[in-house]
Design an enzyme around this catalytic site. Structure first.
Site, PDB file in Angstrom:
ATOM      1  CG  HIS A  73      13.375  17.621  68.062  1.00  0.00           C
ATOM      2  ND1 HIS A  73      14.235  17.916  69.095  1.00  0.00           N
ATOM      3  CD2 HIS A  73      13.547  16.295  67.797  1.00  0.00           C
ATOM      4  CE1 HIS A  73      14.907  16.822  69.424  1.00  0.00           C
ATOM      5  NE2 HIS A  73      14.508  15.825  68.654  1.00  0.00           N
ATOM      6  CG  ASP A 113      16.158  12.361  68.445  1.00  0.00           C
ATOM      7  OD1 ASP A 113      15.441  13.290  68.871  1.00  0.00           O
ATOM      8  OD2 ASP A 113      16.920  11.710  69.180  1.00  0.00           O
TER       9      ASP A 113
END
Length: 117
Positions: A48, A92
């Site tokens: 991420h 996300d």
């Protein structure tokens, strides 16, 4: 943005774990990150972080970018179709799904990053 990411996490894990449980987990969950990820969940956070870095290189501001998404059957799905919004939403959503699949090890929460990372 980060508020939407928090909601995506809660969507994917069916509300079983607070998003706060992911802050200060391992070497990469939370602000910054370095070293070798301690486990699968920490690798989700590293991925991420790398995704946000790529977004930044594209001229996006991932922590602030608002996007459109929905939660269907505990799966976050992006509706945004434009450049930055779509890219950040995908970062996300993939992370939230990764978090939901990865085992959570309490011993890796609030570790000493100076010695373990």
């Amino acid at each position: 943005n980060l508020y939407q990411f928090k909601n995506m996490i809660q969507c994917a894990n069916k509300g079983s774990r607070s998003w706060l449980d992911y802050v200060n987990y391992g070497c990469y969950c939370g602000w910054g990150g370095s070293g070798t990820p301690v486990d699968e969940l920490d690798r989700c956070c590293q991925t991420h972080d790398n995704c946000y870095d790529q977004a930044g290189k594209k001229g996006c501001f991932p922590k602030l970018t608002l996007y459109s998404w929905k939660c269907t059957g505990n799966v976050p799905t992006c509706n945004s179709k434009s450049g930055c919004k779509d890219f950040v939403c995908a970062c996300d959503a993939e992370a939230a799904k990764c978090f939901a699949k990865a085992p959570y090890k309490k011993e890796n929460f609030k570790i000493d990053t100076k010695t373990r990372c």
